[in-house]
Every structure is written in structure tokens, then in C-alpha cells.
Design an enzyme around this catalytic site. Structure first.
Site, short mmCIF file in Angstrom:
data_model
loop_
_atom_site.label_atom_id
_atom_site.label_comp_id
_atom_site.label_asym_id
_atom_site.label_seq_id
_atom_site.Cartn_x
_atom_site.Cartn_y
_atom_site.Cartn_z
N LYS A 1 0.84 -1.21 0.00
CA LYS A 1 0.00 0.00 0.00
C LYS A 1 0.87 1.25 0.00
CE LYS A 1 -0.34 -0.18 5.06
NZ LYS A 1 -1.14 -0.67 6.18
N ARG B 1 -11.04 0.13 14.30
CA ARG B 1 -10.68 1.01 13.20
C ARG B 1 -11.45 0.62 11.95
NH1 ARG B 1 -4.58 1.25 10.76
NH2 ARG B 1 -5.18 -0.86 10.14
N TYR C 1 17.58 29.90 9.47
CA TYR C 1 16.38 30.63 9.91
C TYR C 1 16.34 30.76 11.42
CZ TYR C 1 13.96 30.40 5.37
OH TYR C 1 13.58 30.54 4.08
N MET D 1 13.07 24.24 3.65
CA MET D 1 12.27 23.46 2.71
C MET D 1 13.15 22.61 1.79
SD MET D 1 9.41 24.73 -0.01
CE MET D 1 8.46 25.64 1.20
C1 LIG Z 1 -0.51 -1.73 6.85
C2 LIG Z 1 -1.17 -3.00 7.18
C3 LIG Z 1 -0.41 -4.19 7.25
C4 LIG Z 1 1.09 -4.20 7.21
O1 LIG Z 1 1.57 -3.73 8.45
P1 LIG Z 1 3.11 -3.62 8.80
O2 LIG Z 1 3.12 -3.20 10.22
O3 LIG Z 1 3.68 -2.58 7.88
O4 LIG Z 1 3.73 -4.95 8.57
C5 LIG Z 1 -1.11 -5.38 7.42
N1 LIG Z 1 -2.45 -5.39 7.55
C6 LIG Z 1 -3.20 -4.26 7.53
C7 LIG Z 1 -4.67 -4.35 7.68
C8 LIG Z 1 -2.58 -3.02 7.35
O5 LIG Z 1 -3.32 -1.91 7.34
#
Ligand SMILES: *Cc1c(COP(=O)(O)O)cnc(C)c1O
Length: 345
Positions: A35, A130, A244, A291
Site C-alpha cells: 500500500k 478502526r 532561519y 524546505m
Molecule cells: C498496513 C497494514 C499491514 C502491514 O503492516 P506492517 O506493520 O507494515 O507490517 C497489514 N495489515 C493491515 C490491515 C494493514 O493496514
């Protein structure tokens, strides 16, 4: 060229996947979470490398990410979508052959109405509060099961990075109970859950951060190197200030190197006090992070450096995260679009 170089070691990602796979029994499959553009490192190159290494199941957060991944890995490998089946996802799910992980009774109904017969999975909420179906949703779900025929049931642990946290066992027990009427394959563990041991592994694990070299996978091989060119080096006198807010004052005659990256490149403004490296030698960041620029005290170096290393063998994403009061995940996903990205395989 003033562009900093972000080197991404695809072989290290593959090695981390194999090492995580070796932590579970041979009957347990190890998937891969890609992701957020593979945690900022590039969906297409990372997806291709992992598919080439034998990953048989991928996970993304959004259907749009799944569609991009599908182009990289070909038609056959399942891609699960954590956000499930949202309004407007139909086209992407169908065209790219994605598998939504349905999260709520509304999503279940929407999916059955739109895409009955298409592969799906379920996400259960075992206590993180969640995302996912709640225990009260299960009886209603049972009526729809014949139409759904989910091929995977997952849940997510809130405290897996803290092995002694009592909520791990509570969520494990809740997951087992909620799964009782469901015959599909099961998955509970992300990177942290893999470390919790066998009872958390079920049929399939879902590591993300561990693949990319981050905690809580202690033995991970670092994946990223970030080298930033020096634009200018100057000598400053005792009592002169840098940057800065005139925030840092030289105590003695000092040499300051100004490097070509800043908070717009994901090097957080509160990293002050962090280090960068000239080969193995640590150099302190002084003055505020701008920046596009960071100022570094290089007084102790024999020669003016042409390049300084922010992420590499001497400073991992987790070291940098600690300096900024955050986690390796945020460091990785913040690395900006201005770097010249180089992939090593
Ligand atoms: C992001 C996520 C993972 C992976 O988690 P890591 O801690 O990066 O290994 C697995 N399952 C779900 C539902 C997630 O949102």
C-alpha cells in the site's frame, strides 16, 4: 546535478520477505503489503521484484493502488484491498480483478448487489476499532455467506509492536471466536504479529514495514540509501549563526556544508539534532531544516564532502524516525518526489 539520490535495494526487499517467510511454518504463506506506493518506494518495481521472488498474495489499501499493481504483476496473483468495497470501486475491482476485504454490513450488501460471484474476503474488527465487521454483524452475515463465499478472513492487531501488551492475546481470542462459523483462510499477523509467534500466524501473514527494512523486524536488511549533494561549504566565525531564526551559534571557527534536501523531501523540520554521514563519520545537522536545504557541521572532516548520506548503513529509517519523534513508516512514506530514484536488484 543537485538532486539527491534515493537508492532502493530490491534485493534487500526480497531478502527481507524470505527472512520473514522463514519465521513461520512452511504451511503458512507470507504475503506482501504494498500500500501507499509500496511504503513510498514504488509500487511497480517493488511489486515486480516481490512477484518474481514468489509472492503469491498482495495487499493494498485502495482499489486505485490495486489497479496500478495489477499492471505490474500480471493477471494471476490475488490483490486484496484493505478499504474493502467503496462506492465507485466497481470498475477498478472488476477490470483489475481485485479482491475487496469487506469491512461493514453496508459494504457486504453493496458488493452482493454489484458483483455477486466476484472473489472477496472479509475484514473483522477483533478490537482495534478502526476497520472491520464487528461481532454483532456476524449473525446477519451468515445469511449472506452463500452468496459471498469469502476466500480470506483477516483482522489487524493494534499492539503487535509491543509483544507484552495484553491486547494481543485478547484480539487473538476475539479473532478465533469470530472466525468460528467461517471456513475461509485466515490472516491476523502483519510484521509485528509474525514476531509474536506461531499462534498468531494462521494461514497467511501480511508483512509491510519489515519488507522495507523497518522495525519491529529487528533483523531486517536496510533497503534505502539517501545521498544528498553538498551545494556549498563555508567557514563561519565563532558567534556567527546558521539558518532561519539564527537558531544555532558557532562556538568556534566552524565549517558548514549546505546540502540539497529539506522538509519538502520528507526530512522533517523537527529532525534538528539529527546526524548525516560522510562515509562512516557522523556530522551534526545544525540550524533549522529549510524546505530545500539542510546545514551540517563538517568542521571535523579532513576534506569538504561532495555528498552526505542521510539514510544508509550508519543511519536507518528508524534512527531518523526516533530523532523526529515518529516511526520508520512515516519516514519512508514521506520521502518526497524530488529524489533521483535508483533501483538495485
Ligand atoms: C498496513 C497494514 C499491514 C502491514 O503492516 P506492517 O506493520 O507494515 O507490517 C497489514 N495489515 C493491515 C490491515 C494493514 O493496514
Amino acid at each position: 546535478m543537485a538532486d539527491a539520490t534515493l537508492t532502493i535495494d530490491l534485493a534487500a526487499i526480497v531478502a527481507n520477505w524470505r527472512a520473514l517467510d522463514a519465521k513461520t511454518a512452511s504451511t503458512v504463506e507470507t504475503g506482501a503489503v504494498v500500500k501507499a506506493d509500496a511504503y513510498g518506494l514504488g509500487t511497480v518495481p517493488v511489486g515486480k521484484a516481490l512477484a518474481g521472488a514468489g509472492v503469491k498474495t498482495f495487499f493494498v489499501a485502495l482499489a486505485s493502488e490495486g489497479a496500478a499493481l495489477r499492471k505490474a504483476i500480471g493477471p494471476d496473483i490475488p490483490i486484496y484491498v484493505f478499504s474493502g468495497y467503496m462506492e465507485g470501486d466497481r470498475e477498478a475491482v472488476q477490470t483489475a480483478g481485485l479482491t475487496p476485504l469487506l469491512n461493514s454490513p453496508e459494504q457486504v450488501t453493496r458488493f452482493v448487489t454489484d458483483l455477486a460471484g466476484h472473489p472477496c474476503g472479509l475484514q473483522l474488527d477483533s478490537g482495534m476499532n478502526r476497520l472491520g465487521l464487528e461481532p454483532v454483524d456476524i449473525p446477519g452475515l451468515l445469511f449472506q455467506l452463500p452468496q459471498l463465499n469469502p476466500n480470506l478472513v483477516i483482522s489487524h492487531l493494534a499492539c503487535a509492536d509491543t509483544p507484552q501488551h495484553l491486547q494481543n492475546a485478547t484480539q487473538l481470542a476475539a479473532f478465533v471466536t469470530m472466525c468460528t462459523p467461517l471456513t475461509a483462510r485466515k490472516s491476523l499477523a502483519a510484521t509485528g504479529g509474525i514476531m509474536l509467534g506461531e499462534s498468531y500466524h494462521f494461514d497467511l501473514t501480511r508483512p509491510g514495514i519489515g519488507l522495507y527494512g523497518g522495525l519491529p523486524f529487528e533483523g531486517a536488511r536496510p533497503v534505502v540509501t539517501l545521498d544528498v549533494p553538498v551545494i556549498q561549504t563555508r567557514n563561519i566565525l565563532p558567534s556567527e549563526t546558521v539558518g532561519y531564526g539564527a537558531d544555532w551559534t558557532a562556538a568556534k571557527l566552524s565549517k558548514i556544508a549546505t546540502i540539497s534536501a529539506g522538509y519538502a523531501d520528507g526530512l522533517m523540520r523537527n529532525l534538528n539534532g539529527a546526524q548525516v554521514f560522510s562515509g562512516p563519520t557522523a556530522c551534526r545537522v545544525v540550524g533549522r531544516i529549510s524546505m530545500d536545504l539542510i546545514t551540517v557541521d563538517v568542521t571535523h572532516l579532513d576534506e569538504n564532502p561532495e555528498m552526505l548520506t542521510i539514510l544508509g548503513p550508519h543511519q536507518t529509517i528508524d534512527h531518523l524516525a526516533e530523532n523526529a519523534g515518529t516511526i520508520g513508516y512515516e519516514v519512508l512514506t514521506s520521502l518526497g518526489p524530488r529524489y533521483n530514484r535508483r533501483y538495485m536488484s
